[in-house]
Structure formats: structure tokens, C-alpha cells
Design a protein around this motif. Sequence first.
Motif, PDB file in Angstrom:
ATOM      1  N   ASP A 270     -21.956   2.874 -54.101  1.00  0.00           N
ATOM      2  CA  ASP A 270     -20.995   3.920 -53.706  1.00  0.00           C
ATOM      3  C   ASP A 270     -21.620   4.929 -52.875  1.00  0.00           C
ATOM      4  OD1 ASP A 270     -19.376   2.722 -55.275  1.00  0.00           O
ATOM      5  OD2 ASP A 270     -19.870   4.015 -57.281  1.00  0.00           O
ATOM      6  N   TYR A 271     -23.014   5.107 -52.524  1.00  0.00           N
ATOM      7  CA  TYR A 271     -23.431   6.311 -51.767  1.00  0.00           C
ATOM      8  C   TYR A 271     -23.187   5.490 -50.973  1.00  0.00           C
ATOM      9  CZ  TYR A 271     -26.321  10.046 -49.909  1.00  0.00           C
ATOM     10  OH  TYR A 271     -26.803  11.377 -49.535  1.00  0.00           O
ATOM     11  N   ILE A 272     -23.206   4.947 -50.139  1.00  0.00           N
ATOM     12  CA  ILE A 272     -23.455   4.064 -48.287  1.00  0.00           C
ATOM     13  C   ILE A 272     -21.939   3.861 -48.865  1.00  0.00           C
ATOM     14  CG2 ILE A 272     -24.020   2.006 -47.454  1.00  0.00           C
ATOM     15  CD1 ILE A 272     -26.597   1.609 -49.379  1.00  0.00           C
ATOM     16  N   ASN A 273     -21.172   3.543 -49.080  1.00  0.00           N
ATOM     17  CA  ASN A 273     -19.688   3.027 -48.828  1.00  0.00           C
ATOM     18  C   ASN A 273     -19.089   4.444 -48.869  1.00  0.00           C
ATOM     19  OD1 ASN A 273     -17.760   0.813 -48.689  1.00  0.00           O
ATOM     20  ND2 ASN A 273     -16.470   1.731 -50.244  1.00  0.00           N
ATOM     21  N   ASP A 274     -19.343   4.918 -49.173  1.00  0.00           N
ATOM     22  CA  ASP A 274     -18.080   6.664 -49.265  1.00  0.00           C
ATOM     23  C   ASP A 274     -18.941   7.460 -48.344  1.00  0.00           C
ATOM     24  OD1 ASP A 274     -16.806   5.435 -51.557  1.00  0.00           O
ATOM     25  OD2 ASP A 274     -18.385   6.831 -53.150  1.00  0.00           O
ATOM     26  N   ASN A 275     -19.950   7.371 -47.358  1.00  0.00           N
ATOM     27  CA  ASN A 275     -20.134   8.352 -46.304  1.00  0.00           C
ATOM     28  C   ASN A 275     -20.910   9.201 -46.765  1.00  0.00           C
ATOM     29  OD1 ASN A 275     -20.398   8.219 -43.558  1.00  0.00           O
ATOM     30  ND2 ASN A 275     -18.780   9.322 -43.137  1.00  0.00           N
ATOM     31  N   GLU A 276     -21.543   9.141 -48.291  1.00  0.00           N
ATOM     32  CA  GLU A 276     -22.764  10.201 -47.697  1.00  0.00           C
ATOM     33  C   GLU A 276     -23.268  11.143 -46.770  1.00  0.00           C
ATOM     34  OE1 GLU A 276     -21.368  11.881 -50.534  1.00  0.00           O
ATOM     35  OE2 GLU A 276     -19.790  10.643 -52.021  1.00  0.00           O
ATOM     36  N   SER A 277     -23.857  12.285 -47.992  1.00  0.00           N
ATOM     37  CA  SER A 277     -24.691  13.474 -46.870  1.00  0.00           C
ATOM     38  C   SER A 277     -25.776  12.530 -45.329  1.00  0.00           C
ATOM     39  CB  SER A 277     -25.244  14.460 -46.894  1.00  0.00           C
ATOM     40  OG  SER A 277     -23.833  15.166 -47.614  1.00  0.00           O
ATOM     41  N   LEU A 278     -26.518  11.679 -46.221  1.00  0.00           N
ATOM     42  CA  LEU A 278     -27.839  11.246 -46.115  1.00  0.00           C
ATOM     43  C   LEU A 278     -27.605  10.103 -44.990  1.00  0.00           C
ATOM     44  CD1 LEU A 278     -30.403  11.650 -48.489  1.00  0.00           C
ATOM     45  CD2 LEU A 278     -30.170  13.131 -46.331  1.00  0.00           C
ATOM     46  N   VAL A 279     -26.303   9.066 -45.243  1.00  0.00           N
ATOM     47  CA  VAL A 279     -25.431   7.966 -44.716  1.00  0.00           C
ATOM     48  C   VAL A 279     -24.647   7.954 -42.768  1.00  0.00           C
ATOM     49  CG1 VAL A 279     -26.426   6.887 -46.095  1.00  0.00           C
ATOM     50  CG2 VAL A 279     -24.277   7.570 -45.927  1.00  0.00           C
ATOM     51  N   GLN A 280     -24.469   9.304 -42.866  1.00  0.00           N
ATOM     52  CA  GLN A 280     -23.643   9.662 -42.434  1.00  0.00           C
ATOM     53  C   GLN A 280     -24.031   9.456 -41.204  1.00  0.00           C
ATOM     54  OE1 GLN A 280     -22.394  13.946 -43.656  1.00  0.00           O
ATOM     55  NE2 GLN A 280     -20.818  12.802 -45.241  1.00  0.00           N
ATOM     56  N   ASP A 281     -23.183   9.671 -39.755  1.00  0.00           N
ATOM     57  CA  ASP A 281     -23.315   9.368 -38.182  1.00  0.00           C
ATOM     58  C   ASP A 281     -24.776  10.494 -37.994  1.00  0.00           C
ATOM     59  OD1 ASP A 281     -21.360   7.834 -37.878  1.00  0.00           O
ATOM     60  OD2 ASP A 281     -19.666   8.643 -36.595  1.00  0.00           O
ATOM     61  N   GLY A 282     -25.749  10.249 -37.403  1.00  0.00           N
ATOM     62  CA  GLY A 282     -27.101  10.386 -37.014  1.00  0.00           C
ATOM     63  C   GLY A 282     -28.282  10.558 -37.626  1.00  0.00           C
ATOM     64  N   ARG A 283     -27.838  10.684 -38.878  1.00  0.00           N
ATOM     65  CA  ARG A 283     -28.390  10.650 -40.162  1.00  0.00           C
ATOM     66  C   ARG A 283     -29.170   9.849 -40.454  1.00  0.00           C
ATOM     67  NH1 ARG A 283     -26.080  15.005 -43.197  1.00  0.00           N
ATOM     68  NH2 ARG A 283     -28.501  15.324 -43.633  1.00  0.00           N
ATOM     69  N   GLU A 284     -30.655   9.666 -41.274  1.00  0.00           N
ATOM     70  CA  GLU A 284     -31.495   9.209 -41.445  1.00  0.00           C
ATOM     71  C   GLU A 284     -31.224   7.715 -41.181  1.00  0.00           C
ATOM     72  OE1 GLU A 284     -35.896   9.117 -43.700  1.00  0.00           O
ATOM     73  OE2 GLU A 284     -34.281  10.918 -43.713  1.00  0.00           O
ATOM     74  N   PHE A 285     -29.977   7.326 -42.768  1.00  0.00           N
ATOM     75  CA  PHE A 285     -29.752   6.522 -43.159  1.00  0.00           C
ATOM     76  C   PHE A 285     -28.660   5.757 -43.065  1.00  0.00           C
ATOM     77  CE2 PHE A 285     -32.485   8.350 -46.273  1.00  0.00           C
ATOM     78  CZ  PHE A 285     -34.235   7.683 -46.357  1.00  0.00           C
ATOM     79  N   GLU A 286     -27.695   6.049 -41.654  1.00  0.00           N
ATOM     80  CA  GLU A 286     -27.033   5.695 -40.848  1.00  0.00           C
ATOM     81  C   GLU A 286     -26.449   3.842 -41.044  1.00  0.00           C
ATOM     82  OE1 GLU A 286     -25.667   6.603 -36.868  1.00  0.00           O
ATOM     83  OE2 GLU A 286     -27.499   7.136 -36.094  1.00  0.00           O
ATOM     84  N   SER A 287     -27.994   3.555 -40.650  1.00  0.00           N
ATOM     85  CA  SER A 287     -28.180   2.255 -40.082  1.00  0.00           C
ATOM     86  C   SER A 287     -27.039   1.521 -41.834  1.00  0.00           C
ATOM     87  CB  SER A 287     -28.700   1.961 -39.718  1.00  0.00           C
ATOM     88  OG  SER A 287     -30.636   1.916 -41.021  1.00  0.00           O
ATOM     89  N   LEU A 288     -27.715   1.563 -43.327  1.00  0.00           N
ATOM     90  CA  LEU A 288     -26.875   1.306 -44.311  1.00  0.00           C
ATOM     91  C   LEU A 288     -25.986   0.637 -44.599  1.00  0.00           C
ATOM     92  CD1 LEU A 288     -29.592   3.091 -46.914  1.00  0.00           C
ATOM     93  CD2 LEU A 288     -30.468   1.024 -45.207  1.00  0.00           C
ATOM     94  N   ARG A 289     -24.762   1.506 -43.481  1.00  0.00           N
ATOM     95  CA  ARG A 289     -23.902   1.188 -43.833  1.00  0.00           C
ATOM     96  C   ARG A 289     -22.662  -0.060 -42.887  1.00  0.00           C
ATOM     97  NH1 ARG A 289     -22.416   6.058 -40.849  1.00  0.00           N
ATOM     98  NH2 ARG A 289     -20.522   5.030 -40.167  1.00  0.00           N
ATOM     99  N   ASP A 290     -24.259  -0.633 -42.196  1.00  0.00           N
ATOM    100  CA  ASP A 290     -23.775  -2.311 -41.344  1.00  0.00           C
ATOM    101  C   ASP A 290     -23.342  -2.991 -42.062  1.00  0.00           C
ATOM    102  OD1 ASP A 290     -23.665  -0.174 -39.505  1.00  0.00           O
ATOM    103  OD2 ASP A 290     -26.215  -1.395 -38.931  1.00  0.00           O
ATOM    104  N   ALA A 291     -24.015  -2.888 -43.510  1.00  0.00           N
ATOM    105  CA  ALA A 291     -24.058  -3.473 -44.726  1.00  0.00           C
ATOM    106  C   ALA A 291     -24.581  -3.018 -46.109  1.00  0.00           C
ATOM    107  CB  ALA A 291     -24.861  -4.786 -44.074  1.00  0.00           C
ATOM    108  N   PRO A 292     -23.243  -2.295 -46.656  1.00  0.00           N
ATOM    109  CA  PRO A 292     -23.495  -1.714 -47.583  1.00  0.00           C
ATOM    110  C   PRO A 292     -24.227  -2.438 -49.341  1.00  0.00           C
ATOM    111  CG  PRO A 292     -21.295  -1.215 -46.936  1.00  0.00           C
ATOM    112  CD  PRO A 292     -22.364  -2.267 -45.817  1.00  0.00           C
ATOM    113  N   VAL A 293     -23.208  -2.972 -48.935  1.00  0.00           N
ATOM    114  CA  VAL A 293     -23.816  -4.223 -50.245  1.00  0.00           C
ATOM    115  C   VAL A 293     -24.965  -4.680 -50.409  1.00  0.00           C
ATOM    116  CG1 VAL A 293     -23.267  -6.518 -52.142  1.00  0.00           C
ATOM    117  CG2 VAL A 293     -21.238  -5.383 -51.040  1.00  0.00           C
ATOM    118  N   TRP A 294     -25.679  -5.460 -49.481  1.00  0.00           N
ATOM    119  CA  TRP A 294     -26.937  -5.991 -49.350  1.00  0.00           C
ATOM    120  C   TRP A 294     -27.633  -4.707 -49.456  1.00  0.00           C
ATOM    121  CZ3 TRP A 294     -29.996  -9.946 -49.671  1.00  0.00           C
ATOM    122  CH2 TRP A 294     -31.182  -9.823 -49.161  1.00  0.00           C
ATOM    123  N   ASN A 295     -26.911  -3.613 -48.745  1.00  0.00           N
ATOM    124  CA  ASN A 295     -28.429  -2.631 -48.817  1.00  0.00           C
ATOM    125  C   ASN A 295     -28.262  -1.898 -50.274  1.00  0.00           C
ATOM    126  OD1 ASN A 295     -29.909  -2.209 -46.025  1.00  0.00           O
ATOM    127  ND2 ASN A 295     -27.678  -1.947 -45.308  1.00  0.00           N
TER     128      ASN A 295
END
Length: 417
Positions: A270-295
Motif C-alpha cells: 500500500d505504501y508503494i502503490n499509493d505513492n507515499e512520500s518516500l517512493v515519489q518521483d525523485g525520492r529515495e525509493f522511487e524505483s520500488l514502484r516499478d514492481a510493487p508486489v515483488w518489492n
Amino acid sequence: MKKLLTAFFLLSLSLVYAQETESPIILSPGILGGITAEANENFPETDGQGSLVFNLLWDQKFNSQEWARRLKGPRTGLSLAYTDFGNRDSLGSAFTVMPIIEFGAFKSKNLSILVGMGGSYFNTIYDPITNPNNQGITTELVWSFRAHFNYRLYSRGRVDWKAGIGYFHHSNGHTRLPNQGLNSFLLSVSADIKSKKAMQEPVSFLALERSIYPYLSFRGGYGINVLGKPEPFNDKKPVYTFAGEYGKVINNTYKLGVGFYYRYYEHYFDYINDNESLVQDGREFESLRDAPVWNASALGVYGSGEILLNHVGLEVQIGLNIHKPAYKIDWRLNQGWAFIPREIPVDNNFVLGEFDTKFRVKHLVSSRMGMKYYLWGTKEHRRNNVYVGFHINSNGGQADFTDVSLGYVYNFDLKGS
């Protein structure tokens, strides 16, 4: 959490009743006193911890089952305890129900080890406004673990007087934050009041033969945990697990295995899929959005050790996480300042958790401890079995989630010595 612990309490009674109820009873009241370690900065001051304990034990030295004889006639039973933590306004009191096992140590007739795992009810818990300095206990119902060394000082009639030293731990299993837990270090004085039969010498049994057989096991589980302190991350969400294991059962008592696990954390997804702060564009963990289930998943391997007490199994696992990328988000949110908002600005002064040695250990090492109930007793070899398990899972000793599991065991051919 309440439903899981209630079910665990009912299951734990099997440790008492699923064994040989013809074994003699021992009543063991005791007094414990000591200190509770500070769970956090500005932890409430205490006058010392005191507990009243009453243990109801069955002496298994008369039990003819192999596990009882291999373990040299341990005592199994149930422990009830009332604990005053020395500050009723901030820490309150706890009422504990815990299945226990006590067995001899180091081939000594006087020294024994008592261990148990159960649950406790706390009448005073953390509150951000009225009780902010007690970050040890955040839920009324928590897991409890106890390990104790006892030494028999002397015996008089049917009473053995003992002194001991031990450790008592309480934690909610990461089902509400903050969850620092309470760790207590205690001295004890107790008395074992034996029945007439318990005073007798056990009858002689035929010599045991060594046996061994391989097994293959699979389990699926449903757990609950929280992600972080700000809402909605402090709401309980599921953790789904699947694991496979191969190993050997030795003498119908000791079970050693190795296995793998897969876990899926809904909070991470949910944190990754809902685009919360730390996974937003330009943030530290943005790459996790590429495969939210796997990550949002974790993969790992583990070693397992279990003691089989017929219908009941007491299990400990130690493992290594091979893949658990979203735990970095977890660490950032929970190991920094006490208050981290849901929306974390790019340019801010909020201090997040640092990836230090402590992080690397907890990110790598996993552990699991709990109890199983087998539908068919393990005192004899049988081809198929199923079990229900209740466990607390940890990252390097820090609680991760609590789960209930359903497992299947296939046992291969029995081999003698």
C-alpha cells in the motif's frame, strides 16, 4: 490481535491436557522481584518489579512416551502470574497466562531450566497524551516470554524450596507502535509442593532404541502487523506467508530442518502503490514502484529446531532474508525521530532512521518462535500429519509480525539405529 491471542490461549492448554494426565501434579507458588529495564528515553521511574506466580505442573517422569523419557522426565504445565511494575500510574499491572516446561540442566539434580511462552493483559498502556513516557506497552494484550534458572536449596517432606534467576519479556508482536516492549530481570523464591505419587520413584521402562526419519513440510500463514507510528500506517494489515521445509526427526522428539519462506506485506504494498512520500518521483525509493508486489515481498532461508511433545511442538527458527527491499522504508520511518508525519517534505529537518550496523543485522537476520498443535500425536511415526501454529516473527530479535499458520507434514520411512 485479541482473536489471535485468545486462540493461542486455547491452544496452549493442550500443552497441559494433550499429554499424560495421569502424571502426578506439583503445585508451585513463588515470588519474583527485580528490575524492569528502561524501554525508552524518559521512561517512568519505578520502585522495582514484583510478581506473584502460581505454576500448575505435571511431573512427566512417570510418562512412558518417548519424548518424556528422552527429555529425562520434564515437568509441563501452566503458569499464572500477577506483576506490579513499580509504577501503577504509568506502567500498571499485568496478568499472565503461560504454558511452561521445566527440565533438568547440566546433569544436575538440583538445577533446572524453566521456559514458557504465553500472553499477558496490561491494565495500563501507552497514550500519547496521558501516558507518553511508557512506550513499552501499547496494547492491552501482548505476547510474553519467560526463561528462568532454578536451584533447589533443600527439601523438607513433600516441599522443595528453590531460588532462581530469570528473564521476562513482554511485546505486542509489532501489532501497534510504539512497541519497545518490557524486559525484566528477576530473582525468585518458590516452593514445589508435590503429591504423594510425585514423591515415588518412577517405574523402570524398557530401553529406548534410536530412530530417525526424514520429513517434508509446507505451511501457509496469516499474520498482522503495522508499518509506522503516523496514521494510517499504525493500522493493522495482513502479512501472508508460505514456507517449505525438509529435515529429520530424531527419536520422535527432536526435529531439525532447513527451509525457505515467502512473505507478502500488505502495508509495504500500500505504501508503494499509493505513492507515499518516500517512493515519489525523485525520492529515495522511487524505483520500488516499478514492481510493487515483488518489492512488498520477502524471501529467505532458515534453520529450524523443534521439540515434539506428542501433540505439541515448541519451535525456534533462525533465518536470513535474501530479499526484503521495503524494510528500508520501514526502518526510515520508525528509527528516526519519535514523530514523523505521513507527508514528509523533500526539504525538511525530520531525522529518519540511518542505515547503520544495527539496520544491516535486522535487515538480514530473521527469527521465529512459537507453538504448534498436531492433529495426530507425534509419539509414533505416521505418514501424514497436519498442525496449527501460532508464532511471533522478528527482524534480528525485534518483533515483525504475529501469525497463525496451517501446515502439512509428510514423513518418510522410519529408520532404526
